[in-house]
Scaffold this motif. Structure first.
Motif, short mmCIF file in Angstrom:
data_model
loop_
_atom_site.label_atom_id
_atom_site.label_comp_id
_atom_site.label_asym_id
_atom_site.label_seq_id
_atom_site.Cartn_x
_atom_site.Cartn_y
_atom_site.Cartn_z
N THR A 310 61.27 9.32 68.56
CA THR A 310 61.16 10.11 67.33
C THR A 310 61.24 9.19 66.12
O THR A 310 62.02 8.24 66.12
CB THR A 310 62.28 11.16 67.27
N LEU A 311 60.45 9.51 65.10
CA LEU A 311 60.56 8.85 63.80
C LEU A 311 61.20 9.82 62.82
O LEU A 311 60.81 10.99 62.74
CB LEU A 311 59.18 8.45 63.27
N LEU A 312 62.19 9.35 62.06
CA LEU A 312 62.84 10.15 61.03
C LEU A 312 62.63 9.48 59.69
O LEU A 312 62.83 8.27 59.55
CB LEU A 312 64.34 10.27 61.29
N LEU A 313 62.21 10.26 58.71
CA LEU A 313 62.03 9.75 57.34
C LEU A 313 62.85 10.60 56.39
O LEU A 313 62.79 11.83 56.45
CB LEU A 313 60.55 9.81 56.94
N VAL A 314 63.61 9.95 55.53
CA VAL A 314 64.32 10.63 54.44
C VAL A 314 63.76 10.09 53.14
O VAL A 314 63.80 8.88 52.89
CB VAL A 314 65.84 10.39 54.52
N ARG A 315 63.22 10.99 52.32
CA ARG A 315 62.61 10.57 51.06
C ARG A 315 62.65 11.70 50.06
O ARG A 315 62.28 12.83 50.36
CB ARG A 315 61.16 10.15 51.29
N ALA A 316 63.13 11.40 48.86
CA ALA A 316 63.10 12.39 47.78
C ALA A 316 61.64 12.64 47.41
O ALA A 316 60.84 11.72 47.32
CB ALA A 316 63.88 11.87 46.58
N GLY A 317 61.29 13.91 47.18
CA GLY A 317 59.92 14.23 46.84
C GLY A 317 58.97 14.13 48.02
O GLY A 317 57.80 13.78 47.86
N LEU A 318 59.46 14.42 49.21
CA LEU A 318 58.65 14.35 50.42
C LEU A 318 57.44 15.27 50.28
O LEU A 318 57.55 16.43 49.91
CB LEU A 318 59.51 14.80 51.62
N ASP A 319 56.24 14.71 50.55
CA ASP A 319 55.03 15.53 50.42
C ASP A 319 54.14 15.36 51.64
O ASP A 319 54.48 14.67 52.60
CB ASP A 319 54.26 15.18 49.14
N ALA A 320 52.97 16.03 51.59
CA ALA A 320 52.07 16.04 52.73
C ALA A 320 51.57 14.64 53.08
O ALA A 320 51.36 14.33 54.25
CB ALA A 320 50.88 16.96 52.45
N SER A 321 51.38 13.79 52.06
CA SER A 321 50.89 12.44 52.34
C SER A 321 51.92 11.64 53.12
O SER A 321 51.56 10.83 53.99
CB SER A 321 50.54 11.73 51.02
N ASP A 322 53.21 11.84 52.84
CA ASP A 322 54.26 11.16 53.59
C ASP A 322 54.24 11.61 55.06
O ASP A 322 54.36 10.79 55.98
CB ASP A 322 55.63 11.45 52.98
N ILE A 323 54.12 12.92 55.26
CA ILE A 323 54.12 13.45 56.63
C ILE A 323 52.91 12.94 57.40
O ILE A 323 53.03 12.53 58.57
CB ILE A 323 54.13 14.99 56.58
N HIS A 324 51.74 12.92 56.74
CA HIS A 324 50.53 12.44 57.41
C HIS A 324 50.68 10.96 57.77
O HIS A 324 50.31 10.55 58.88
CB HIS A 324 49.32 12.65 56.50
#
Length: 597
Positions: A310-324
């Motif tokens: 699994t990959l986990l990302l924590v980022r303020a302002g998470l958007d669709a481009s980050d998820i993609h």
């Protein structure tokens, strides 16, 4: 009726000068002609407005085609909306998926700071209604319009700015609503259908600009992720390099987990932890899809139908481009982990084969064995420590071997399975017992079950490794016989038991055991009695009969009968002095050997 030429000329001059209605009405000599002239005047004005609107839309399309900064494009759209519709102010609200509301993004003509930083809950006020329904709404007198849900906060912000007439249209692209475009006046004012259509066109351009910016950002991030991960793969960076590259490109914190949700690597200012929220999100995901909540995104690493991690990302302002981008990174991570596993499995097989040959047939091809050992970093011309670990069933044994292999690799040694047990060969150490204790503690904690480790130093040469392996396995057996499961030790740590282990002739030790407790063992084998266990428990309880009876779950009278029978077989002094020591040692060695006499 004949119209005087001077009247016609006067009306044409007024049309040319775009005079107001009052000046036309002053030409009283031809009222019908004046009405016609006013209608022409209105049509010309409408035509000019359409031309201006088309020009504005053309300029906006040009802005999008030239890929100007999104902020500049949105500001230009708002400014043109204010100019073309002729309102006091114009502004644009964007949706915030994380908060579930909308916020003011750009303004033109707004003077109060509270308005510029305002937020609007979904369904609240005119703007909230437009955002929730994706349908244009307008009001000529907002403060007194009961169609909208008024709140103290929204009415206060609008009142401070003095807005009265407001028109709102959705920023919509496909089924996605990005926000609302507004034009507003500080006085009562209706909005014509043409003005609403113009605002809708400008809002569509704004939505297109946001969509293009989102796609452009996705492409940019994906390309950057692909480039960085390619470099990581070529450099052999592994999970640590993967986490570092993602954290850098996505400007967040990244955690890489294995298939059992154990951390492999992390990077970023505040790496996320596999908390209850993260595990809940991971369990809620389906297939290859991601799960996002707030500032956290969880993306599975999948190859075919196998879950690799699994990959986990924590980022303020998470958007669709980050998820993609994270999902693309998960594909690269799957290839990376599969490659690492293939290499690890090949190395594991090689190390296992080398252990099999070292311990099972060291004299078959000594020179070939030495060369193959060098391939896995094992120098047979040096001294080593041989460790044997045991701690449960087949499933646990595989996990123990896997963990021991990682530990051995870090220390420059090898590990594998041999004879149904985990065998580890490490470079020589001053204190083999300490090496065994460290490995036992590490494996016990990781497995969650006691793992016992026996150790023995080995001199240079394959033959010495064979002998050390045999003694390490005996040391392990003694630890288990002494009820010291989960501990690690070498022969020197076992005191007198270790001295017996080191006896030159094993047959002498066997004769000692047979001579000392042979009658007891044979009685149990022929009669089905339990005298050996009774004697062992008696010594374990320091000769206390009550504790011994309780440990054996028998009545104390039954214990007396067994003690008497043991005395008849071994002699009445078996519980006293030197005889007790010899019997105790013989029982221990018999349990260690694990065989009948």
């Amino acid at each position: 009726m004949t119209t005087k030429p001077e009247t016609t000329g006067a009306l044409l001059r007024l049309l040319r000068e775009e005079a107001d209605e009052g000046e036309f009405r002053a030409v009283a000599a031809a009222p019908r002609l004046v009405d016609d002239a006013l209608e022409i005047r209105a049509r010309l004005a409408a035509h000019r407005r359409r031309e201006a609107a088309l020009a504005a839309l053309y300029e906006t399309a040009g802005d999008l085609a030239s890929l100007r900064d999104l902020e500049d494009v949105l500001q230009a759209i708002v400014s043109r909306a204010r100019t073309l519709v002729g309102t006091d102010v114009a502004y644009l609200l964007l949706s915030d998926p994380e908060e579930g509301d909308t916020y003011v993004r750009v303004t033109d003509g707004i003077t109060t700071d509270g308005f510029k930083t305002g937020r609007l809950a979904a369904g609240t006020g005119l703007g909230g209604l437009v955002a929730a329904t994706a349908v244009p709404y307008h009001t000529a007198d907002y403060p007194n319009d009961a169609r909208f849900e008024h709140t103290r906060y929204v009415d206060g912000v609008i009142g401070a700015e003095g807005l009265v007439a407001i028109q709102g249209v959705p920023l919509k692209f496909g089924d996605q609503v990005y926000g609302v475009l507004f034009a507003a006046n500080r006085r009562v004012r209706p909005f014509s259908p043409d003005e609403v259509d113009l605002l809708i066109s400008l809002a569509n351009h704004a939505a297109l600009a946001i969509e293009n910016a989102t796609l452009f950002e996705e492409v940019r991030k994906t390309a950057a992720v692909h480039e960085r991960l390619t470099a990581v793969a070529l450099d052999g960076g592994g999970p640590a390099g993967l986490a570092s590259a993602l954290a850098d490109v996505l400007r967040g914190s990244v955690l890489v987990l294995d298939a059992q949700d154990r951390p492999l690597a992390s990077a970023g200012a505040a790496p996320p932890q596999p908390s209850g929220l993260v595990r809940e999100m991971a369990q809620a995901r389906t297939g290859r899809g991601s799960a996002a909540r707030g500032t956290v995104c969880v993306t599975p690493i999948v190859a075919a139908d196998e879950h690799l991690g699994t990959l986990l990302l924590v980022r303020a302002g998470l958007d669709a481009s980050d998820i993609h981008a994270l999902e693309r990174a998960a594909q690269a991570a799957a290839l990376m982990l599969l490659g690492e596993r293939t290499v690890a499995e090949a190395e594991h097989r090689l190390r296992g084969e080398i252990l099999e040959d070292l311990l099972g047939a060291p004299h078959r091809d000594p020179e070939g064995l030495r060369r193959r050992a060098v391939l896995v970093g094992l120098d047979l011309e040096r001294g080593h420590v041989v460790l044997v670990a045991r701690g449960g069933d087949t499933t646990r044994r595989r996990r123990i071997t896997e963990l021991a292999g990682g530990h051995a690799t870090r220390l420059g040694g090898i590990a594998g399975e041999y004879g149904g047990q985990t065998v580890v060969v490490l470079p020589a150490a001053e204190d083999p017992g300490a090496v065994a204790r460290t490995l036992a503690a590490l494996l016990t904690e990781a497995i969650g079950h006691p793992v016992t480790v026996g150790a023995e130093p080995a001199a240079p040469g394959a033959a010495a490794l064979v002998e050390a392996h045999r003694d390490a396995a005996r040391c392990l057996d003694v630890l288990l016989a002494l009820d010291r499961a989960g501990e690690g030790a070498c022969r020197d740590d076992l005191g007198l038991h270790g001295m017996l282990l080191g006896a030159a002739a094993r047959d002498e030790l066997d004769r000692f055991v047979r001579r000392t407790i042979g009658p007891l063992v044979r009685h149990d084998e022929t009669r089905g009695s339990d005298l050996v266990r009774t004697a062992v428990t008696y010594f374990a309880c320091d000769g206390n009969l009550s504790r011994t009876a309780a440990a054996l779950y028998v009545h104390v009278n039954t214990l007396y009968q067994r003690i008497d029978r043991i005395s008849a077989l071994l002699g009445p002094r078996w519980r006293h002095g030197d005889h007790a020591l010899q019997v105790h040692l013989a029982l221990t060695m018999w349990r260690t050997a694990g065989q009948g006499l």
